[in-house]
Scaffold this motif. Structure first.
Motif, short mmCIF file in Angstrom:
data_model
loop_
_atom_site.label_atom_id
_atom_site.label_comp_id
_atom_site.label_asym_id
_atom_site.label_seq_id
_atom_site.Cartn_x
_atom_site.Cartn_y
_atom_site.Cartn_z
N ARG A 23 1.82 -85.27 -14.51
CA ARG A 23 1.80 -85.59 -13.07
C ARG A 23 3.20 -85.70 -12.50
O ARG A 23 3.43 -85.41 -11.33
CB ARG A 23 1.03 -86.90 -12.84
N LYS A 24 4.17 -86.10 -13.32
CA LYS A 24 5.54 -86.24 -12.84
C LYS A 24 6.23 -84.89 -12.63
O LYS A 24 7.26 -84.83 -11.97
CB LYS A 24 6.36 -87.07 -13.85
N ASP A 25 5.66 -83.84 -13.19
CA ASP A 25 6.24 -82.50 -13.09
C ASP A 25 5.58 -81.76 -11.92
O ASP A 25 4.46 -81.26 -12.04
CB ASP A 25 6.03 -81.74 -14.40
N ALA A 26 6.28 -81.67 -10.80
CA ALA A 26 5.71 -81.02 -9.61
C ALA A 26 5.43 -79.54 -9.84
O ALA A 26 4.64 -78.93 -9.12
CB ALA A 26 6.66 -81.19 -8.42
N PHE A 48 -8.40 -84.78 -20.32
CA PHE A 48 -7.52 -84.94 -19.16
C PHE A 48 -8.28 -84.87 -17.84
O PHE A 48 -7.68 -85.05 -16.78
CB PHE A 48 -6.42 -83.88 -19.18
N ARG A 49 -9.57 -84.60 -17.87
CA ARG A 49 -10.34 -84.56 -16.64
C ARG A 49 -10.28 -85.91 -15.92
O ARG A 49 -10.46 -86.96 -16.54
CB ARG A 49 -11.80 -84.21 -16.93
N GLY A 50 -10.01 -85.84 -14.63
CA GLY A 50 -9.92 -87.07 -13.84
C GLY A 50 -8.56 -87.72 -13.91
O GLY A 50 -8.30 -88.68 -13.18
N LYS A 51 -7.67 -87.22 -14.76
CA LYS A 51 -6.34 -87.82 -14.91
C LYS A 51 -5.24 -86.93 -14.34
O LYS A 51 -4.13 -87.39 -14.11
CB LYS A 51 -6.06 -88.11 -16.39
N VAL A 52 -5.55 -85.65 -14.13
CA VAL A 52 -4.61 -84.72 -13.50
C VAL A 52 -5.40 -83.92 -12.45
O VAL A 52 -6.61 -83.75 -12.58
CB VAL A 52 -3.98 -83.75 -14.53
N PRO A 53 -4.71 -83.43 -11.41
CA PRO A 53 -5.41 -82.67 -10.36
C PRO A 53 -5.75 -81.26 -10.83
O PRO A 53 -4.85 -80.45 -11.08
CB PRO A 53 -4.40 -82.66 -9.21
N VAL A 54 -7.03 -80.96 -10.96
CA VAL A 54 -7.47 -79.69 -11.53
C VAL A 54 -7.96 -78.75 -10.43
O VAL A 54 -8.76 -79.12 -9.59
CB VAL A 54 -8.59 -79.91 -12.56
N ARG A 55 -7.46 -77.52 -10.48
CA ARG A 55 -7.89 -76.48 -9.54
C ARG A 55 -8.99 -75.62 -10.13
O ARG A 55 -9.93 -75.23 -9.46
CB ARG A 55 -6.68 -75.61 -9.17
N GLU A 56 -8.90 -75.32 -11.44
CA GLU A 56 -9.85 -74.43 -12.09
C GLU A 56 -9.79 -74.64 -13.59
O GLU A 56 -8.74 -75.00 -14.13
CB GLU A 56 -9.50 -72.97 -11.75
N GLU A 57 -10.91 -74.42 -14.25
CA GLU A 57 -10.95 -74.51 -15.70
C GLU A 57 -11.56 -73.24 -16.28
O GLU A 57 -12.50 -72.68 -15.71
CB GLU A 57 -11.80 -75.70 -16.17
N LYS A 58 -11.02 -72.78 -17.40
CA LYS A 58 -11.58 -71.65 -18.12
C LYS A 58 -11.69 -72.01 -19.60
O LYS A 58 -10.89 -72.78 -20.12
CB LYS A 58 -10.70 -70.40 -17.96
N GLN A 59 -12.70 -71.44 -20.24
CA GLN A 59 -12.89 -71.74 -21.65
C GLN A 59 -13.21 -70.45 -22.40
O GLN A 59 -13.93 -69.59 -21.90
CB GLN A 59 -14.04 -72.75 -21.83
N MET A 60 -12.64 -70.32 -23.58
CA MET A 60 -12.85 -69.13 -24.40
C MET A 60 -13.17 -69.57 -25.83
O MET A 60 -12.79 -70.66 -26.25
CB MET A 60 -11.60 -68.25 -24.40
N LEU A 61 -13.84 -68.70 -26.56
CA LEU A 61 -14.08 -68.97 -27.97
C LEU A 61 -12.80 -68.71 -28.77
O LEU A 61 -12.01 -67.83 -28.43
CB LEU A 61 -15.21 -68.08 -28.50
N MET A 110 -6.77 -75.49 -18.37
CA MET A 110 -6.98 -76.29 -17.17
C MET A 110 -5.85 -75.99 -16.18
O MET A 110 -4.70 -76.38 -16.39
CB MET A 110 -7.00 -77.78 -17.56
N TYR A 111 -6.18 -75.25 -15.12
CA TYR A 111 -5.19 -74.88 -14.12
C TYR A 111 -5.04 -76.01 -13.11
O TYR A 111 -6.05 -76.51 -12.57
CB TYR A 111 -5.58 -73.58 -13.43
N LEU A 112 -3.81 -76.40 -12.85
CA LEU A 112 -3.58 -77.60 -12.05
C LEU A 112 -3.37 -77.28 -10.57
O LEU A 112 -2.85 -76.24 -10.21
CB LEU A 112 -2.33 -78.33 -12.59
N ASP A 113 -3.79 -78.21 -9.75
CA ASP A 113 -3.58 -78.13 -8.30
C ASP A 113 -2.18 -78.62 -8.02
O ASP A 113 -1.86 -79.80 -8.19
CB ASP A 113 -4.62 -79.00 -7.58
N LYS A 114 -1.31 -77.73 -7.60
CA LYS A 114 0.10 -78.09 -7.38
C LYS A 114 0.34 -78.75 -6.03
O LYS A 114 1.48 -79.07 -5.68
CB LYS A 114 0.97 -76.84 -7.52
N GLN A 115 -0.72 -79.01 -5.26
CA GLN A 115 -0.55 -79.63 -3.94
C GLN A 115 -0.64 -81.14 -4.01
O GLN A 115 -0.84 -81.80 -3.02
CB GLN A 115 -1.63 -79.10 -2.98
#
Length: 269
Positions: A83-86, A101-114, A263-268
């Motif tokens: 969170r400290k890293d803009a 980390f869900r709910g602890k960082v601002p998430v824009r999108e999530e992807k999962q692969m095998l 987990m892709y983060l929301d940079k806003q």
């Protein structure tokens, strides 16, 4: 406590990541290749005392964060670093760890692969009865020809702009290798590795020209690439979410060992 890691922490870091070298190939590879003192890269570890064993680690590589833990860990403490890293863009790793980390960082999108691993090649794989195919190991001189192929593959289109630079860097730094086959002066199939380290490597960019599919080219090239790495005592791993690709990999002997999350983060924020 969570603290920055330095060269003096190499042994305890490798002890932790060595519990699962395939899942941790990016951390292991980056430390082997770049050490601890780089502007684009930082490592933090969680431990009970300054010289005690690590229970969790987080790597920052440019704007991406990768984490690994052996059991419970201080998710909030690591989330605070992110969170400290803009400029933070992504957290990746074993799906079970990333989901903490869900709910602890601002998430824009999530992807999962095998996530699959190969430790021993399927002995039934053989190209003896197949049509002749000359497989070559790429050098930097082959970058343009190989990328001309991958440019035509839809799943690689998003990274086409960086493909030449990334492939050249991997070949010149020996952090990756590429095997390919040509016909009529053009590359018709290829397979590569990335993040090679002393214990493991990641298979990436397995591609066949659309006009040459159905001939088993990708399987044969990937098999030869994997055989070379296994002979060096390394395990192989890869991500996939394409069922057709999964059939090829399992035919070679890859086994699913888990899921990888991004987990892709929301940079806003």
């Amino acid at each position: 406590m969570i603290r920055r890691l330095y060269e003096a922490d190499r042994e305890r870091l490798m002890e932790l990541t060595g519990h699962n070298p395939s899942i941790n190939l990016f951390i292991i590879g980056d430390v082997e290749n770049f050490g601890f003192e780089q502007e684009f890269m930082e490592l933090w570890g969680e431990c009970d005392s300054a010289d005690g064993p690590l229970r969790a680690v987080m790597l920052r590589f440019y704007s991406s964060y990768l984490t690994y833990a052996d059991g419970d860990f201080d998710t909030e403490g690591f989330a605070e670093l992110v969170r400290k890293d803009a400029g933070a863009e992504m957290i990746s790793g074993d799906a079970g760890i990333v989901q903490a980390f869900r709910g602890k960082v601002p998430v824009r999108e999530e992807k999962q692969m095998l996530f699959a691993e190969l430790k021993q090649m399927n002995e039934q794989i053989s190209s003896a009865a197949a049509a002749p195919l000359i497989i070559q190991k790429a050098t930097a001189h082959d970058v343009e020809a190989i990328c001309t192929l991958t440019d035509q593959i839809q799943e690689f289109a998003a990274s086409a702009g960086d493909s030449r630079r990334s492939l050249r860097n991997a070949l010149e730094s020996n952090t990756g290798r590429t095997y390919f086959a040509m016909q009529d002066g053009k590359v018709i199939a290829s397979a590569s590795t990335t993040a090679e380290n002393s214990l493991s490597a990641m298979i990436v960019a397995v591609a066949t020209h659309p006009e040459h599919r159905g001939r088993g080219l990708a399987t044969r090239i990937t098999a030869e690439l994997c055989a070379a790495l296994l002979a060096e005592g390394k395990s192989l791993c890869l991500f996939y979410n394409n069922p057709q690709a999964g059939l090829i990999y399992k035919k070679l002997g890859f086994e699913d060992i888990g899921s990888w999350a991004m987990m892709y983060l929301d940079k806003q924020h």
